[in-house]
Scaffold this motif. Structure first.
Motif, mmCIF file in Angstrom:
data_model
loop_
_atom_site.group_PDB
_atom_site.id
_atom_site.type_symbol
_atom_site.label_atom_id
_atom_site.label_comp_id
_atom_site.label_asym_id
_atom_site.label_seq_id
_atom_site.Cartn_x
_atom_site.Cartn_y
_atom_site.Cartn_z
ATOM 1 N N ASP A 121 -5.350 -1.553 -5.268
ATOM 2 C CA ASP A 121 -4.768 -2.028 -4.013
ATOM 3 C C ASP A 121 -5.738 -2.964 -3.287
ATOM 4 N N GLU A 122 -5.454 -4.234 -3.339
ATOM 5 C CA GLU A 122 -6.274 -5.268 -2.696
ATOM 6 C C GLU A 122 -7.759 -5.070 -2.943
ATOM 7 N N SER A 169 0.828 -1.216 0.000
ATOM 8 C CA SER A 169 0.000 0.000 0.000
ATOM 9 C C SER A 169 0.855 1.257 0.000
ATOM 10 N N GLN A 213 -7.307 0.454 -1.024
ATOM 11 C CA GLN A 213 -7.584 -0.742 -0.228
ATOM 12 C C GLN A 213 -8.693 -0.436 0.774
HETATM 13 MG MG MG Z 1 -2.071 -2.805 2.031
#
Ligand code: MG
Ligand code: ADP
Lengths: 446, 251
Positions: free
Chosen positions: B170-171, B41, B85
């Motif tokens: 991000d994720e 991240s 995320q």
């Molecule tokens: Mg992360």
């Protein structure tokens, strides 16, 4: 001037005013005025040693020998009024210049029979029976130096009377314009709003001033909300950035009355705003919303007091502040639940957003409860701009200043969202925009 | 399109990125995998311009320009998009208003006219379909009270709307059930194109079954410790991250 000189200055002013009263049938107000000026002489101006004035030093107001503002429309060109952009509210508009009623600039739409809207000074002369039972009966000149001064020195202001059961749809706009073209002036606008049983109205009180003008507005408004009457009230303080503004709203609610208020403070170098509500009949309901946005070196103090005197009353209070630059905000809110006020339901919240390192807020929520069978809560918060939120907006292409503006508007959206009157919403939207501009610029300088 | 050279970065007192090298070309999809806390991240945030990190060495070149000198909003206008995320909830700010402001600022930068209300709404509706997002969400403040899945869909929907050149996800898979994952991955696949590059950050291989990457990189303790093709993801799934942590020490 020092404090003693300032006091003498205002005492002398009283002597000259009193002579005028007899000539136009207002001599009946003399007794109370005399009591008020005597109280002022005893109390003097408040200092920061006084608990209620701890965070606000009024010394700058005392220093200036303000002259009495004239009623002439000096410098008040159509263009300048236009700049205030009040057209949204022009249907019913009472205009006061430096505290003096201007019938030329005022206009009223169709109002129901028996509704009175106009100059309080005139009503004091012509309709004593309507005024006397209420005037100076609520606002406490015994405990508050500026209220005492206003009571003694008041010349004019608005008088509204709604007879039983009348409903006025369009907002009634009370417009107090300070002109102060050349010299520093003072006015003591004094208004009285009496809503008889079951009546209903929306009232906007605004206090605009012209850029850079130096003057002092010392206003008092007394409001009586009769049985089951409904008043939606807005106070909009838009004084010049060099002006002083001290105001008290004293509200008296009877059984089942409903008072909802928005107190919006955007202007003034030094401003203090008191809203006091007495819930003095069963089942009364009051909602106090407040919004103060300060920039530069401004100092804005908000005091509220809600007295729950009778059973089963509800109060909801939400005040929000945004402070930028080196400005300072104060919130002091007291809820006082008296012994007889069982089943009181009171909630108070104060939330503050500080946009710069040097901005400051003093917040003091207070709850005093003398009955066990009540539901009360209060709380206050102070926060900074949410950096994650700011980054989120910027990461979508929104420029930093615009993003800050979005977030600050978001912060106050629950206050602005509660405005019930569409013309008021539209108008506030316009006057709020430039303030947001200034505050994001203030922030940008950091 | 994007060249990251020897990127070192720290936050507060800790060194998080310790020499990242990564080159992404137009049209490519790169997966970045790695255990929690490995710096995925942080890398994404630094590419998008989040303040609070100090780049202590290295550089990032995006389309020939020094990316690290650009403000976050400039990066967005130049075509970088980060799907967060943890998308933040922003009370009081209307989603519609926000989207309009974002879209128009990006369009303006690209020399396109601002959209009027009608065209804007039509475009929004079209893009919402891509991730089967409910239109009612437009009337709510940004992400406020959205479920985890709704937030992730909202990110991909915004990506579709803003039409970036380089998307960093991000994720995007975390917290999604399998149906939602399929929908979101479908949306992302719909946005794959020769003109667009993507960096897909994920902790699990699962997402890569749906979004098949051209390259896979494994990040561990702030460094890319292994790069390969999609086989690497499968291998990692089998052997676990511990396998590579051993490699860091031996290298
Ligand atoms: Mg992360
Ligand atoms: N702003 C920050 N300040 C201090 N430490 C941070 C900050 N951001 C991330 N970290 C630390 O850096 C490490 C990597 O975090 P992160 O990039 O979120 O990892 P990942 O996304 O791979 O799980 C973690 O140990 C985390 O605690």
């Amino acid at each position: 001037m020092d404090i003693a000189e300032a006091k003498d200055f205002y005492l002398a002013r009283f002597a000259s005013i009193e002579q005028g009263l007899a000539d136009d049938g207002r001599s009946w107000t003399s007794e109370i005025r005399r009591a008020a000026i005597a109280r002022f002489a005893a109390l003097g101006f408040p200092t920061t040693r006084d608990e209620e004035w701890r965070y606000t030093n009024i010394a700058p107001i005392v220093k200036l020998p303000f002259s009495r503002g004239g009623s002439e429309e000096d410098g008040l060109t159509g263009e300048r009024i236009g700049r205030l952009d009040l057209r949204n509210l022009a249907e019913n508009q009472l205009v006061f210049i430096n505290g003096h009623f201007s019938s030329e600039l005022s206009c009223l739409g169709r109002l129901p029979n028996g509704v009175m809207a106009g100059s309080l000074a005139a009503a004091m002369s012509n309709s004593k029976a309507k005024i006397e039972p209420h005037w100076a009966r609520y606002a406490d000149y015994n405990g508050h130096g500026f209220v005492a001064l206003n009571t003694a020195l008041m010349e004019d202001g608005a008088f509204l009377f709604l007879p039983q059961g009348t409903v006025v749809e369009a907002p009634i706009h009370l417009l107090f314009i300070a002109t102060a073209p050349d010299e520093a002036t003072v006015s003591h606008p004094r208004s009285l709003i009496v809503m008889d049983r079951g009546s209903q109205a929306t009232v906007v009180e605004s206090y605009p001033g012209f850029e850079r003008a130096v003057y002092f507005t010392n206003a008092v408004t007394e409001i009586v909300v009769g049985e089951s009457a409904v008043l939606d009230h807005y106070k909009v303080q838009l004084e010049s950035e060099r002006a002083f503004h001290i105001a008290t709203h004293q509200v008296h609610l009877e059984r089942g009355g409903n008072f909802s208020s928005h107190s919006i403070a955007l202007g003034g170098a030094l401003a203090r705003n008191d809203v006091n509500v007495a819930l003095d009949g069963e089942g009364g309901d009051c909602t106090l919303n407040g919004l103060y946005v300060t920039t530069g070196q401004q100092h804005v103090d908000n005091h509220t007091r809600i007295d729950h005197l009778k059973p089963r009353c509800t109060s909801r209070e939400l005040y929000k502040g945004i402070m930028g630059g080196k400005s300072k905000g104060v919130f002091n809110g007291k809820i006082y639940v008296h012994k007889a006020a069982e089943k009181t339901d009171a909630r108070q919240t104060n939330k503050n957003l500080l946009l710069s390192e040097e901005a400051w807020i003093d917040t003091k929520p207070q709850l005093e409860i003398y009955n066990n069978d009540v539901k009360c809560s209060h709380g206050s918060t102070i926060g900074q701009l949410d950096q994650d939120a700011l980054f989120y907006l910027r990461s979508r292409g929104i420029e930093s200043r615009a993003a800050i503006a979005l977030l600050t508007r978001g912060f106050v959206s629950d206050i602005t969202g509660r405005i019930k009157s569409a013309p008021v919403t539209g108008w506030l939207e316009k006057i709020f925009a430039p303030k947001i501009e200034v505050i994001t610029a203030d922030k940008g300088k950091l | 399109m994007l060249i990251i050279k020897n990127l070192h970065a720290r936050a507060a007192d800790s060194e998080i990125l310790r020499g990242i090298d990564l080159t992404v070309k137009t049209g490519e999809v790169h997966a970045v995998m790695g255990p929690n806390g490995s710096g995925k991240s942080t890398l994404a945030h630094i590419l998008a311009g989040r303040e609070g990190y100090e780049v202590t060495a290295g550089e990032v070149i995006y389309e020939g320009k020094d990316l690290l000198q650009m403000a976050p909003e400039e990066r967005a206008r130049e075509g970088i998009f980060l799907a967060f995320q943890y998308p933040v909830e922003i009370p009081g700010v209307s989603t519609t208003y926000f989207l309009k402001a974002a879209l128009n600022s990006v369009r303006k930068h690209r020399g396109l006219a601002e959209l009027d209300a009608m065209d804007f709404l039509a475009l929004v509706k079209e893009k919402m379909k891509l991730v089967e997002m409910e239109q009612g969400l437009l009337n709510r403040p940004i992400n406020e009270g959205f479920s985890g899945g709704e937030k992730k869909r909202n990110e991909i929907f915004q990506m579709a709307l803003l039409d970036p050149k380089l998307a960093i996800l991000d994720e995007t898979d975390s917290g999604l059930d399998i149906d939602a994952l399929r929908i979101v991955a479908g949306g992302v696949n719909g946005l794959r194109s020769k003109e667009r590059a993507m960096i897909v950050i994920t902790h699990y291989q699962r997402l890569l079954d749906y979004i098949v990457p051209d390259y896979v990189h494994v990040l561990s303790d702030g460094r890319i410790v292994k790069s390969g093709d999609k086989q690497l993801a499968l291998e990692l799934e089998e052997r676990g991250y511990a396998w590579l942590e051993g490699q860091v020490q031996s290298s």
